[in-house]
Design a protein around this motif. Sequence first.
Motif, mmCIF file in Angstrom:
data_model
loop_
_atom_site.group_PDB
_atom_site.id
_atom_site.type_symbol
_atom_site.label_atom_id
_atom_site.label_comp_id
_atom_site.label_asym_id
_atom_site.label_seq_id
_atom_site.Cartn_x
_atom_site.Cartn_y
_atom_site.Cartn_z
ATOM 1 N N SER A 137 0.832 -1.210 0.000
ATOM 2 C CA SER A 137 0.000 0.000 0.000
ATOM 3 C C SER A 137 0.863 1.255 0.000
ATOM 4 N N ARG A 138 1.937 1.238 0.787
ATOM 5 C CA ARG A 138 2.840 2.403 0.849
ATOM 6 C C ARG A 138 3.471 2.655 -0.533
ATOM 7 N N LEU A 139 3.908 1.594 -1.198
ATOM 8 C CA LEU A 139 4.542 1.746 -2.502
ATOM 9 C C LEU A 139 3.544 2.251 -3.537
ATOM 10 N N THR A 140 2.296 1.799 -3.405
ATOM 11 C CA THR A 140 1.255 2.275 -4.318
ATOM 12 C C THR A 140 1.035 3.774 -4.133
ATOM 13 N N GLU A 141 1.103 4.233 -2.895
ATOM 14 C CA GLU A 141 0.969 5.671 -2.634
ATOM 15 C C GLU A 141 2.112 6.448 -3.287
ATOM 16 N N THR A 142 3.310 5.852 -3.323
ATOM 17 C CA THR A 142 4.479 6.553 -3.871
ATOM 18 C C THR A 142 4.484 6.560 -5.394
ATOM 19 N N TYR A 143 4.308 5.379 -5.991
ATOM 20 C CA TYR A 143 4.433 5.284 -7.452
ATOM 21 C C TYR A 143 3.092 5.151 -8.177
ATOM 22 N N TYR A 144 2.045 4.916 -7.455
ATOM 23 C CA TYR A 144 0.677 4.858 -7.974
ATOM 24 C C TYR A 144 0.561 3.939 -9.202
ATOM 25 N N ARG A 145 0.730 2.664 -8.947
ATOM 26 C CA ARG A 145 0.554 1.640 -9.975
ATOM 27 C C ARG A 145 0.346 0.303 -9.279
ATOM 28 N N PRO A 146 -0.219 -0.696 -9.967
ATOM 29 C CA PRO A 146 -0.418 -2.013 -9.340
ATOM 30 C C PRO A 146 0.896 -2.537 -8.762
ATOM 31 N N THR A 147 0.835 -3.035 -7.545
ATOM 32 C CA THR A 147 2.049 -3.328 -6.782
ATOM 33 C C THR A 147 1.991 -4.700 -6.129
ATOM 34 N N LEU A 148 3.122 -5.402 -6.181
ATOM 35 C CA LEU A 148 3.277 -6.694 -5.511
ATOM 36 C C LEU A 148 4.549 -6.676 -4.680
ATOM 37 N N VAL A 149 4.435 -7.089 -3.420
ATOM 38 C CA VAL A 149 5.602 -7.202 -2.549
ATOM 39 C C VAL A 149 5.744 -8.663 -2.146
ATOM 40 N N PHE A 150 6.889 -9.257 -2.504
ATOM 41 C CA PHE A 150 7.154 -10.672 -2.251
ATOM 42 C C PHE A 150 8.132 -10.864 -1.106
ATOM 43 N N THR A 151 7.958 -11.975 -0.403
ATOM 44 C CA THR A 151 8.931 -12.441 0.560
ATOM 45 C C THR A 151 8.985 -13.959 0.466
ATOM 46 N N LYS A 152 9.948 -14.563 1.154
ATOM 47 C CA LYS A 152 10.041 -16.024 1.138
ATOM 48 C C LYS A 152 9.248 -16.587 2.298
ATOM 49 N N SER A 153 8.484 -17.634 2.021
ATOM 50 C CA SER A 153 7.680 -18.293 3.051
ATOM 51 C C SER A 153 7.815 -19.793 2.846
ATOM 52 N N GLU A 154 8.494 -20.436 3.796
ATOM 53 C CA GLU A 154 8.835 -21.850 3.611
ATOM 54 C C GLU A 154 9.695 -21.979 2.349
ATOM 55 N N ASN A 155 9.279 -22.830 1.410
ATOM 56 C CA ASN A 155 10.062 -23.009 0.181
ATOM 57 C C ASN A 155 9.413 -22.329 -1.019
#
Length: 564
Positions: A364-382
């Motif tokens: 949500s924060r990144l969308t406020e900055t760059y205003y475009r569809p945004t995905l934030v990934f992290t690693k979860s298990e494998n």
Amino acid sequence: MRWTFKPKPQADKVEALQKALQIDTVLAALLVQRGIENYEEAKKFFRPSLDDLHDPFLMKDMDSAVNRIEQAIANNEQILVYGDYDVDGTTSVALMSSYLKTKHPLVYTYIPDRYDEGYGVSYKGIDFASDNDFSLIIALDCGVKAIEKVAYAKTLGVDFVICDHHRPGDEIPDAVAVLDPKREDCDYPYKELCGCGVGFKLIQALASREGKTAHDLTAYLDLVATAVGADIVPIDGENRVMAYFGLRVINANPRPGIQAILNQVDKSELTITDVVFIVAPRINAAGRMKHGSYAVTLLTEQDSEMAAKYAAEINDYNLDRRDADKRITEEALQQIKDDKEEHRSTTVVYREDWHKGVIGIVASRLTETYYRPTLVFTKSENKLAASARSVKGFDVYNALEACKTHIEQFGGHKYAAGLTLKEENFEAFKQAFDEEVAKTIDPRLLVPEINIDAQIDLNNITPKFYRILKQFAPYGPSNMTPVFMSNDLKDTGYGKCVGADKTHLRITVKQSMSSQNFVCIGFNMGDKLNLILHEKPFKAVYSIDENEWQGDVSLQLKLRDIQD
């Protein structure tokens, strides 16, 4: 910023409503814009009634759900109330479990671990139910896509009643009942309930078997109002009614858990916006930083002292969440710059050690900055897990659907979704997602838009005008805070930047055709100071608010943008 005026409503409809209600023409126009065109509709809007809630048995499978729960109570079965770890899920579990415990002692709760089990119904949760002799699971705010898991539960002799509000897939789980107004074969009149709202409809149906109505269930509406605000569902129809009465409960007689949260802040009366920014983040923090069960424990606690203890713990989790959110946002913004991706159609960032509990907030924060569809990934298990956020007018769920060959699992809404994929598919997915968005998004949607309800003069803003405007609340999607524009404004000479870091703008405006001056506050608008200096004329977009200072209450304008 794009300034866009909402379409002007038909003049004859505005005039007819203005005469019927004897109100300002501007207010009548605002109502017609919201689909309110006659006295009766206005009465329902300004004076919501629990009698306006629909018959819960209009929902597909409601009779089957009620019959199975009544059977479980009659046969002294153990019931497991299962829900997601976010605000909608934990409030749903608190609502359903606390209601059922008034009828039956063998009711227990289960919130999946965000990190160990992930979103929705899990095999681990089903095994827990089977190993501990639970014969019925009531799943809330999840389950409508759990085809294989519900089938697995059936082989173990565990039945499911599902209360969900997410879009179903092509197949519906083979559960005893699947309550979801978004089912294509469901004729329920209101489609936009949150998960807790669907849960409320179920307890409304159960209570009706004892001759009770929604009026007997108002004590549960503080939970529904919290979920309605947090889940960003439209605040119209039934959601408006439940939010309206839920806010009354929150402000007059909230459950001990919510009261304990309110004791931490200096607020005399909460709006739905306050619920979203004060209550919801603390409830959410439990599932993000520790475990969602802590939120359920807080929301179902009856003892005020224990509730205060739990609320203090959850407040600590919320402070940890804020720190993680700030740090990861800074790292993500730096990653975008380092990879020279400031000008793509999408934002897709990944780092394996980012905290899974806050990636949705960071998106949500990144969308406020760059205003475009945004995905934030992290690693979860494998696997890699992501939270998606979108911009107004663009359906990110559909974009993910178009890229599903690269995805393991996904679900969500038009503006927010979650997904998992294999690490080796990340780059291919990132490219496919960017290409899909680039070819389907209207470029105008990549520029933040301010929707303006009406152009008015400062003379329109009177205490009576604001008293009526205030009754438009609770605000939210489909009934947003009215936004106005005024031309030919000038600062009276006292405009300045305020705040510890001087990032906010405070001015007092006048207008040549108006005898009134108004104080204006523009948060994070300090860089606009030069537009108003030396009595240069400007135009402003704003909402109208109240400011309380040392016991005095006055009207002020909350600036959204200014232009010369």
